[in-house]
Design a protein around this motif. Sequence first.
Motif, mmCIF file in Angstrom:
data_model
loop_
_atom_site.group_PDB
_atom_site.id
_atom_site.type_symbol
_atom_site.label_atom_id
_atom_site.label_comp_id
_atom_site.label_asym_id
_atom_site.label_seq_id
_atom_site.Cartn_x
_atom_site.Cartn_y
_atom_site.Cartn_z
ATOM 1 N N ALA A 88 1.288 -5.148 -4.113
ATOM 2 C CA ALA A 88 2.073 -4.228 -4.948
ATOM 3 C C ALA A 88 2.283 -4.857 -6.312
ATOM 4 N N THR A 112 5.400 1.416 -10.602
ATOM 5 C CA THR A 112 4.885 0.620 -9.493
ATOM 6 C C THR A 112 3.525 1.099 -9.019
ATOM 7 N N ASN A 113 2.859 0.222 -8.296
ATOM 8 C CA ASN A 113 1.535 0.503 -7.750
ATOM 9 C C ASN A 113 1.419 -0.241 -6.432
ATOM 10 N N TYR A 114 0.861 0.427 -5.413
ATOM 11 C CA TYR A 114 0.797 -0.167 -4.077
ATOM 12 C C TYR A 114 -0.602 -0.096 -3.493
ATOM 13 N N LYS A 132 1.587 1.252 1.439
ATOM 14 C CA LYS A 132 2.276 2.382 0.821
ATOM 15 C C LYS A 132 3.155 3.085 1.841
ATOM 16 N N THR A 138 8.345 -1.829 -0.623
ATOM 17 C CA THR A 138 8.877 -1.412 -1.918
ATOM 18 C C THR A 138 9.023 -2.628 -2.823
ATOM 19 N N ILE A 139 8.410 -2.556 -3.993
ATOM 20 C CA ILE A 139 8.547 -3.616 -4.992
ATOM 21 C C ILE A 139 9.613 -3.200 -5.994
ATOM 22 N N LEU A 165 10.261 -7.842 -2.775
ATOM 23 C CA LEU A 165 9.360 -7.019 -1.977
ATOM 24 C C LEU A 165 10.078 -6.723 -0.665
ATOM 25 N N ARG A 216 -4.193 -4.532 -10.211
ATOM 26 C CA ARG A 216 -4.524 -4.689 -8.801
ATOM 27 C C ARG A 216 -5.441 -5.881 -8.558
#
Length: 123
Positions: free
Chosen positions: A49, A58-60, A65, A69-70, A81, A105
């Motif tokens: 993440a 945010t990006n997972y 996903k 949760t970041i 995290l 990423r």
Amino acid sequence: QVQLVESGGGLVQAGGSLTLSCAASGGTFSWYRMAWFRQAPGKEREFVAAIIWSEGSTNYADSVKGRFTISRDNAKNTLYLQMNSLKAEDTAIYYCAAGRGWEIRFGDAYNYWGQGTQVTVSS
């Protein structure tokens, strides 16, 4: 010099939860992207993440996903995290990273890495 120190890893049963923390120092983190990566034994490091510190966007990875949760605390310069519904395949060393690259990423986007914290999920 930017320093990142992870904590919060441990042993948990499948279905349980853990929260990892990454205390950051030595930089102006509003300029940074920050992320969590992990590496399981015998496997390559993989993206988990990321968060753009200034925006909070945010990006997972697809594999986490809806379960992870970041987040960040600006006042404490700390990255988190939250990991819920943990699975055996989440077992790995988790690393915190900071950088200014665009490809959030990918590990090449990050210049600074913590020492890692072990997460073990028993099935």
